[in-house]
Design an enzyme around this catalytic site. Structure first.
Site, mmCIF file in Angstrom:
data_model
loop_
_atom_site.group_PDB
_atom_site.id
_atom_site.type_symbol
_atom_site.label_atom_id
_atom_site.label_comp_id
_atom_site.label_asym_id
_atom_site.label_seq_id
_atom_site.Cartn_x
_atom_site.Cartn_y
_atom_site.Cartn_z
ATOM 1 N N GLU A 110 0.840 -1.189 0.000
ATOM 2 C CA GLU A 110 0.000 0.000 0.000
ATOM 3 C C GLU A 110 0.879 1.243 0.000
ATOM 4 O OE1 GLU A 110 -3.061 -0.275 2.977
ATOM 5 O OE2 GLU A 110 -3.685 -2.249 2.302
ATOM 6 N N HIS A 224 -8.583 10.608 3.906
ATOM 7 C CA HIS A 224 -8.375 9.550 2.917
ATOM 8 C C HIS A 224 -8.674 10.111 1.536
ATOM 9 C CE1 HIS A 224 -8.411 5.696 0.895
ATOM 10 N NE2 HIS A 224 -7.962 5.133 2.010
ATOM 11 N N ARG A 268 -0.469 9.617 2.159
ATOM 12 C CA ARG A 268 -1.872 9.981 2.018
ATOM 13 C C ARG A 268 -2.129 11.480 1.994
ATOM 14 N NH1 ARG A 268 -5.184 5.640 5.804
ATOM 15 N NH2 ARG A 268 -5.074 3.908 4.316
ATOM 16 N N HIS A 328 -10.574 10.846 7.855
ATOM 17 C CA HIS A 328 -10.461 9.399 8.014
ATOM 18 C C HIS A 328 -9.858 8.972 9.346
ATOM 19 C CE1 HIS A 328 -10.165 5.255 6.791
ATOM 20 N NE2 HIS A 328 -8.852 5.241 6.837
ATOM 21 N N ARG A 363 -0.200 9.155 9.048
ATOM 22 C CA ARG A 363 -0.171 7.709 9.298
ATOM 23 C C ARG A 363 0.153 6.933 8.029
ATOM 24 N NH1 ARG A 363 -3.898 3.564 8.740
ATOM 25 N NH2 ARG A 363 -5.641 4.965 8.331
#
Length: 493
Positions: A110, A224, A268, A328, A363
């Protein structure tokens, strides 16, 4: 000892099970039904299984880089060193992570990970699988479970926490105990657009602030980048981009490469801001193109996303789908040491409610479930210990300052959520933050004493909103998810 755990996501369930299995009398209090909250909704997986060429050290490096240099290196080391044991524990408790035909765990990659090290269950239903397994164990353990109970406050005496006050069946109920472990999740409902469920109203953070606990990094709110841009917010997992899906503008161009060499697999915060800016520039939603993955693979690897996108009228195997950012995850929260201890004796915290220092300003994907399991277990192990690490300081004057008498629109939860989205969201300005903080303080000053669950939630949201806006205003430089923009806000709701 008697221990109360508040919250029943992965952090709370892990803490409750560990505490019970080591002989403590455990009461688990949860706002909704057991297993509610964000964990069961998590599509992404759990990082921490290392294949050839990978290592805990590489995972730590990726975490620190994503955290924009402000992660706590010691906390990150704990995360990656303890992670394998926690994943093995989840497997032992019945979580069926996806495997190949030979029974080997399938590893996905990811965003911002340099290796494929993420395990999933049910393709895109990892959180649901984890929640189901842990709930089953909790129900069969010697744990008293109290459902449909809203945390109102922490009970304190001589500066130490000794219980909780909760609202249940419209009545206030006090429970006294030796220690409390907060695992109440984040505060996504601060924002007009969020992937979080309705119960994510910052109750644990607000209660901890009122009890005098230190909080930090509340300005770091992760948005997100890929939430389906039609109907109620529905997250399209980052793992889809890990499989090769691309973010494209209205001409089919992969625009994220304009701002980062990793394109769609950049951290992100970078991707979310790129999506917001591009959507504002072209006046329409950007699109996620997953057609190159193929219909069979999409249905196999992402069955939940495949079903929901089709239910909403999109055939994502044949055409790109519209996406938009949404709030998110909260990187900050109640400050803890490496064993979940807060600055208030008797109070511990784990999961999204806690600020362990792992995530820094941004994160890394699939570190949240891992962090919750690792630090939930550590909090349970440390619950009989006393003392705090010296790095935990008393609460600063984040909430200080007079209330200005402003002629502002009257408070409603919707007004607060849109204010936070516009001024304390993806793109911020100092003027906007100042205006938001003044407005929030005026609303808090005029708020009546709460009596209903909705009013208690509103009070919690206002307190956490004030702390978040204050923290954002106090940080003068852009870093990670905290981005000060010199242009007018581009993503107003």
């Amino acid at each position: 000892m008697n221990i109360i755990v508040v919250g029943s996501g992965i952090a709370g369930l892990t803490a409750a099970l560990h505490a019970s299995e080591t002989g403590h009398a455990v009461t688990l209090v949860t706002k909704e039904a057991l297993g509610g909250g964000c964990t069961a909704l998590a599509q992404g997986g759990v990082a921490g299984v290392y294949g050839p060429g990978d290592s805990p050290g590489s995972h730590a490096d990726d975490t620190l880089i994503a955290g924009a240099g402000v992660s706590d290196a010691a906390a990150v080391d704990v995360l990656v060193q303890d992670g394998s044991a926690r994943i093995a524990e989840l497997i032992a408790r019945g979580v069926a992570f996806d495997r190949d035909a030979d029974g080997v765990l399938l590893l996905g990659r990811e965003a911002a990970h340099t290796h494929a090290r993420v395990v999933h269950a049910g393709g895109d239903a990892t959180g649901a699988a984890i929640s189901h397994a842990l709930v089953q164990h909790a129900r069969s353990a010697e744990i008293e479970i109290i459902e449909s109970a809203l945390l109102v406050d922490l009970l304190t005496d001589d500066g130490a926490v000794h219980g909780v006050r909760m609202l249940r069946d419209d009545a206030l109920v006090d429970i006294h105990t030796d220690a409390v472990i907060l695992a109440t999740g984040g505060a996504g409902r601060l924002y007009a657009h969020t992937t979080n469920p309705a119960e994510a109203t910052g109750d644990g953070i607000a209660a901890a602030i009122r009890a005098g606990a230190a909080v930090a990094d509340l300005e770091f709110v992760q948005f997100h980048p890929t939430v389906l841009g039609a109907g109620t917010p529905f997250l399209i997992s980052e793992a889809v981009r890990g499989e090769g899906a691309a973010l494209v503008d209205d001409e089919g161009r992969r625009f994220v490469f304009d701002v980062h060499p990793d394109g769609e697999l950049a951290p992100r915060d970078v991707v979310a801001r790129a999506v917001a800016r591009q959507a504002a520039l072209q006046g329409s939603a950007v699109r996620l193109d997953a057609t190159m993955i193929g219909a069979a693979r999409l249905a196999e690897r992402f069955p939940t996303i495949d079903r929901v996108t089709r239910e909403r009228g999109f055939d994502w195997a044949r055409e790109p789908v519209p996406v938009t950012p949404a709030a998110h995850y909260l990187m900050g929260g109640v400050v803890t040491d490496l064993d979940g201890r807060t600055s208030v004796p008797g109070l511990f915290a784990a999961g999204e409610v806690a600020r362990t220092g792992v995530h820094g300003a941004n994160r890394l994907a699939s570190n949240s479930l891992l962090e919750a399991a690792v630090f939930g277990a550590r909090a349970a192990a440390a619950v009989t210990s006393s003392g705090l690490r010296s790095r935990i300081l008393p609460v600063s004057a984040v909430l200080s300052g007079g209330i200005r008498d402003l002629n502002v629109v009257g408070f409603s939860r919707s007004h607060l959520q849109h204010l936070m989205w516009d001024e304390v969201g993806l793109l911020r300005t100092r003027d906007g933050l100042t205006e938001a903080l003044d407005t929030i303080r005026s609303w808090r000053a005029a708020a009546p004493h709460p009596t209903t669950s909705a009013e208690y939630e509103d009070a919690n949201l206002l307190l956490v909103a004030e702390a978040t806006a204050s923290a954002a205003l106090a940080r003068p430089e852009s870093i990670g998810a905290h981005h000060l923009d010199h242009e007018p806000a581009l993503i107003g709701a």
